[in-house]
Each structure stands twice: as structure tokens, then as C-alpha cells.
Design an enzyme around this catalytic site. Structure first.
Site, PDB file in Angstrom:
ATOM      1  N   GLY A 145      19.429  -7.080  19.933  1.00 61.02           N
ATOM      2  CA  GLY A 145      18.768  -8.318  19.551  1.00 61.02           C
ATOM      3  C   GLY A 145      19.535  -9.498  20.139  1.00 61.02           C
ATOM      4  O   GLY A 145      20.712  -9.379  20.505  1.00 61.02           O
ATOM      5  N   CYS A 146      18.865 -10.647  20.207  1.00 60.76           N
ATOM      6  CA  CYS A 146      19.503 -11.801  20.863  1.00 60.76           C
ATOM      7  C   CYS A 146      20.706 -12.305  20.056  1.00 60.76           C
ATOM      8  O   CYS A 146      21.777 -12.559  20.621  1.00 60.76           O
ATOM      9  CB  CYS A 146      18.487 -12.905  21.098  1.00 60.76           C
ATOM     10  SG  CYS A 146      17.445 -13.282  19.673  1.00 60.76           S
ATOM     11  N   TYR A 147      20.556 -12.433  18.741  1.00 60.33           N
ATOM     12  CA  TYR A 147      21.709 -12.869  17.943  1.00 60.33           C
ATOM     13  C   TYR A 147      22.863 -11.855  18.018  1.00 60.33           C
ATOM     14  O   TYR A 147      24.023 -12.246  18.213  1.00 60.33           O
ATOM     15  CB  TYR A 147      21.312 -13.077  16.478  1.00 60.33           C
ATOM     16  CG  TYR A 147      20.451 -14.279  16.159  1.00 60.33           C
ATOM     17  CD1 TYR A 147      20.895 -15.576  16.361  1.00 60.33           C
ATOM     18  CD2 TYR A 147      19.189 -14.103  15.606  1.00 60.33           C
ATOM     19  CE1 TYR A 147      20.108 -16.678  16.029  1.00 60.33           C
ATOM     20  CE2 TYR A 147      18.394 -15.199  15.264  1.00 60.33           C
ATOM     21  CZ  TYR A 147      18.855 -16.480  15.479  1.00 60.33           C
ATOM     22  OH  TYR A 147      18.078 -17.564  15.137  1.00 60.33           O
ATOM     23  N   PRO A 148      22.594 -10.552  17.851  1.00 58.03           N
ATOM     24  CA  PRO A 148      23.708  -9.596  17.944  1.00 58.03           C
ATOM     25  C   PRO A 148      24.431  -9.632  19.290  1.00 58.03           C
ATOM     26  O   PRO A 148      25.640  -9.399  19.359  1.00 58.03           O
ATOM     27  CB  PRO A 148      23.019  -8.240  17.717  1.00 58.03           C
ATOM     28  CG  PRO A 148      21.872  -8.577  16.814  1.00 58.03           C
ATOM     29  CD  PRO A 148      21.370  -9.909  17.318  1.00 58.03           C
ATOM     30  N   THR A 149      23.715  -9.924  20.377  1.00 58.69           N
ATOM     31  CA  THR A 149      24.394 -10.011  21.679  1.00 58.69           C
ATOM     32  C   THR A 149      25.494 -11.057  21.628  1.00 58.69           C
ATOM     33  O   THR A 149      26.661 -10.787  21.922  1.00 58.69           O
ATOM     34  CB  THR A 149      23.377 -10.392  22.788  1.00 58.69           C
ATOM     35  OG1 THR A 149      22.457  -9.318  22.947  1.00 58.69           O
ATOM     36  CG2 THR A 149      24.070 -10.676  24.115  1.00 58.69           C
TER      37      THR A 149
END
Ligand SMILES: NC(=O)C1=CN([C@@H]2O[C@H](COP(=O)(O)OP(=O)(O)OC[C@H]3O[C@@H](n4cnc5c(N)ncnc54)[C@H](OP(=O)(O)O)[C@@H]3O)[C@@H](O)[C@H]2O)C=CC1
Ligand SMILES: CC(=O)N[C@@H](CCC(=O)OP(=O)(O)O)C(=O)O
Length: 340
Positions: A145-149
Site C-alpha cells: 500500500g502507498c502509506y506502508p511504502t
């Protein structure tokens, strides 16, 4: 080497960014493009910036349409990838931008997404310790996901080297494209323009278990994360501010980060005293990062910026494709942003 690539979800934001990058990739030929309700329309109606593909007609998202390609990117809503991947065969590289195969714990999947877990795939964040090796030669890849990246990369060095206690607080501001190209009232211009709003507060956002999973593996012990996302009036970009209590003797925090990311082509530790901006990362496959110590609060503070659609999804996906196919990891990817 020319690799024939299909993109499912080509009319969406992640699909559009994938195609922008794939059109500039020297080893790729763009094959089938598929969609849902917009099947039968042309790509140009949805992605006017992708001029070379403007007249291509979007097919229905079926296994028949996606078969016959060496690589299939899935930029679809959650829940579609397992069935498609099973029908495509083990020799096809399937790169899933959705969440279906990111979590390793079936109980976590059931809690956060519901239903039966379809199993985990190699996790597409090569910069995490041990991840790159699993991506080389892989034929199934779960793009983060974008936040986890951005959050995982901001905190991984601190947790891997015991610079902080294993509990972090993260506030991350995101542009609206992170929510996809859906017609939702809270994404209307009149709601978003001139206003920032917190959502998914109190540990309720589904990226929390993904961040916890990544950081716990890196730390070698359970890590807790209080994560608050914030929707901001901008189309792209995430700025994550991540803090954690300093360990008793953290040493030179910045030097530890510099060593961790030395040689990483897509993680840029900024010169001391400069702080990341989302603007500087737009369109580039880069995470911009800075770290410091707040001595009065006794906390490490790491701030990181990323383009959610590029390194946060599509760029990361292309980076993983390169690794899986044995191409140089940076092929077709630029770290240059668009400014102003
Ligand atoms: N946006 C982001 O920053 C990020 C997105 N992701 C993930 O990438 C995936 C795509 O997201 P995003 O591009 O933002 O979403 P969009 O809503 O912008 O696009 C979704 C795409 O999927 C197609 N689609 C929708 N429903 C179906 C269906 N039932 N069958 C076939 N195709 C369908 C849509 O086609 P149509 O136009 O015909 O409806 C469209 O092409 C999601 O899993 C998302 O979670 C991951 C990281 C970041
Ligand atoms: C601003 C915004 O709404 N962002 C999305 C992030 C979605 C994402 O990264 O994708 P996955 O759904 O694939 O995990 C959200 O918070 O749900």
C-alpha cells in the site's frame, strides 16, 4: 528482450501511472488493457496524458484478455487477484497492486479485510531487509500500500538497529489520488479544496497491520504503531511524519540511516537540515527522507515523502517487475520529480 505486458484496471489511477512508466520502459511492449464498467471505451477517454495509447479500446477484465502476456499488472479493487492469478499459470509474472496478498497472517486478513485469506506473495518493497532476494525470479508479487511504502522505509533503519523503542506514532498526509478514481462525496473538489481532514483515526485504517507486519519483521520483535492518515487538498503525494521513543543509547541516528540506504537507488536521504516535500517527489520513483532527534521529547523523528502513484504503487511495481525478470532494477524508472 521485449516483454509483453498487460494492465488490468487501465482506466484507474494506478493503471494510468503504470502505463505512463511502461511506455518509457525500453524492454516492454504494452499488450492488453482492461477495465470494469468502462470496458469498450478508449484509453484516451480516461488517460488523456497517455497519447500513444489513446485509441486503444479497453477490454473486459477476463482471464482470456490477460492470457498470452509474460507480465500481468493487476490495478484492480481488492478481491480480484487470486482467481485471475490461478488461471494465468505459474510462468506468468503477476504483479498485484491490491492488498489481497500483502498480509502474511490469515487472522489479520480476516480482521481487517474480511473473508478468507488468499495467501501471501513476495512483498514488493525491495529496500526492506531480505525482501529483494525474494523478488528476484518471483512470479507473484504483492505491491505494498502507498502509506506502508513510505512509513516502512522511514522507520525501518531505526527499528532494525535498535535506535528506538518498538512503538511508533505516524501521521501521514495524502493526496486524493490515493483513494482511487471513485465518485465519493468526500473526494469532491468542494469538500477537499482548502481543507485537510483526518480519517481512519484510532488504529482503524487497514494499512496499520501492513505497517506493523513490516516493522515487526525488521525489528525482530512486535512493534506497535499508532497511525493517523490525513486527506490533503492535493492530487498526489504522501508526507509521513514518524516518531518513536529513543532507545537508551541510540548513537548517531543519521549515520545509521545513511548506512542503511547507501546504494539504494530510490531512497534519498536528504542533506542534513533539509526536509522532504511531496512536490519534489512527484512523478519520480523516489522516497525523500530525513531523520533527526528531538532531545527534549526523547524521540526520533523521521519525515518521508513519496508520490503515492509512483514509488507508492506503479513505480514500485515496475521496480519489482525488473527484479523478477532479472533486468537492472532501475530500468525505465527515473527518480526525477516535477517542479514546481
Ligand atoms: N491510488 C493509489 O495511490 C494506490 C492504489 N493501490 C491499489 O491499486 C488498485 C487500483 O487502485 P486505483 O487505481 O487507485 O483505483 P481506481 O478506482 O482509480 O481504478 C480501479 C480500476 O479497476 C477497474 N475496476 C473496478 N472494478 C472492477 C471490476 N469489478 N472488474 C474489473 N475491473 C474493475 C476500474 O475500471 P472502470 O474504470 O471500468 O471502473 C479501474 O480501471 C487498488 O487495489 C488500490 O488499492 C495501491 C497503492 C496506492
Ligand atoms: C487518500 C486515501 O484514501 N488513500 C487510500 C490509500 C489506498 C492504498 O494505498 O491502496 P490499497 O487500498 O491498495 O491499500 C486509503 O486511505 O484508503
Amino acid at each position: 528482450m521485449t516483454v509483453r505486458v498487460a494492465v488490468a484496471g487501465a482506466s484507474g489511477y494506478a493503471g494510468g501511472e503504470l502505463l505512463r512508466l511502461l511506455l518509457g520502459h525500453p524492454e516492454v511492449e504494452v499488450g492488453a488493457l482492461t477495465a470494469g464498467g468502462n470496458a469498450g471505451t478508449t484509453l484516451g477517454q480516461h488517460q488523456p496524458h497517455l497519447v500513444p495509447l489513446a485509441d486503444r479500446v479497453l477490454a473486459d477484465t477476463t482471464v482470456d484478455a490477460l492470457a498470452g502476456h509474460e507480465v500481468v499488472f493487476l490495478a484492480l479493487p481488492h478481491g480480484h487477484s487470486a482467481e485471475i492469478a490461478a488461471a494465468l499459470g505459474d510462468d506468468v509474472l503477476v504483479v498485484d497492486c491490491g492488498a489481497d496478498h500483502r498480509l502474511t497472517d490469515p487472522a489479520a486478513w480476516r480482521r481487517w479485510y474480511g473473508g478468507e485469506h488468499a495467501g501471501s506473495w513476495p512483498y514488493g518493497l525491495p529496500e526492506l531487509p531480505g525482501a529483494r532476494e525474494k523478488l528476484r525470479g518471483a512470479r507473484r508479487i504483492a505491491v505494498p500500500g502507498c502509506y506502508p511504502t513510505v512509513v516502512s522505509l522511514a522507520l525501518a533503519p531505526a527499528l532494525a538497529h535498535g535506535l528506538v523503542e518498538p512503538n511508533a506514532v505516524v501521521v501521514a498526509v495524502s493526496g486524493t489520488s490515493g483513494a482511487g478514481r471513485n465518485l465519493k462525496p468526500h473526494l469532491l473538489g468542494s469538500e477537499v479544496m482548502g481543507s485537510a481532514s483526518a480519517y481512519g483515526v484510532g488504529g482503524t485504517h487497514r494499512h496499520t497491520p501492513e505497517i506493523v507486519q513490516n516493522l515487526s519483521v525488521v525489528a525482530g520483535r512486535p512493534v506497535s504503531v499508532s497511525f493517523t492518515p490525513v486527506l490533503a487538498p492535493m492530487p498526489r503525494g504522501i508526507l509521513a511524519t514518524c516518531t518513536a521513543p529513543l532507545a537508551a543509547d541510540p548513537g548517531d541516528v543519521r549515520a545509521a540511516y545513511a548506512t542503511c540506504y547507501d546504494g539504494e537507488p530510490f531512497v534519498h536521504l536528504l542533506p542534513e537540515g533539509r526536509w522532504p516535500t511531496t512536490g519534489a517527489t512527484l512523478g519520480g520513483n523516489a522516497v525523500h527522507l530525513q531523520v533527526t532527534v528531538d532531545p527534549d521529547a526523547g524521540r526520533l523523528v523521521a519525515v518521508a515523502a513519496v508520490d503515492n502513484l509512483t514509488k507508492g504503487t506503479a513505480g514500485g511495481a515496475v521496480q519489482c517487475m525488473n527484479l523478477a525478470l532479472g533486468l537492472p532494477e532501475t530500468t525505465g524508472l527515473s527518480t526525477l520529480g516535477v517542479a514546481p
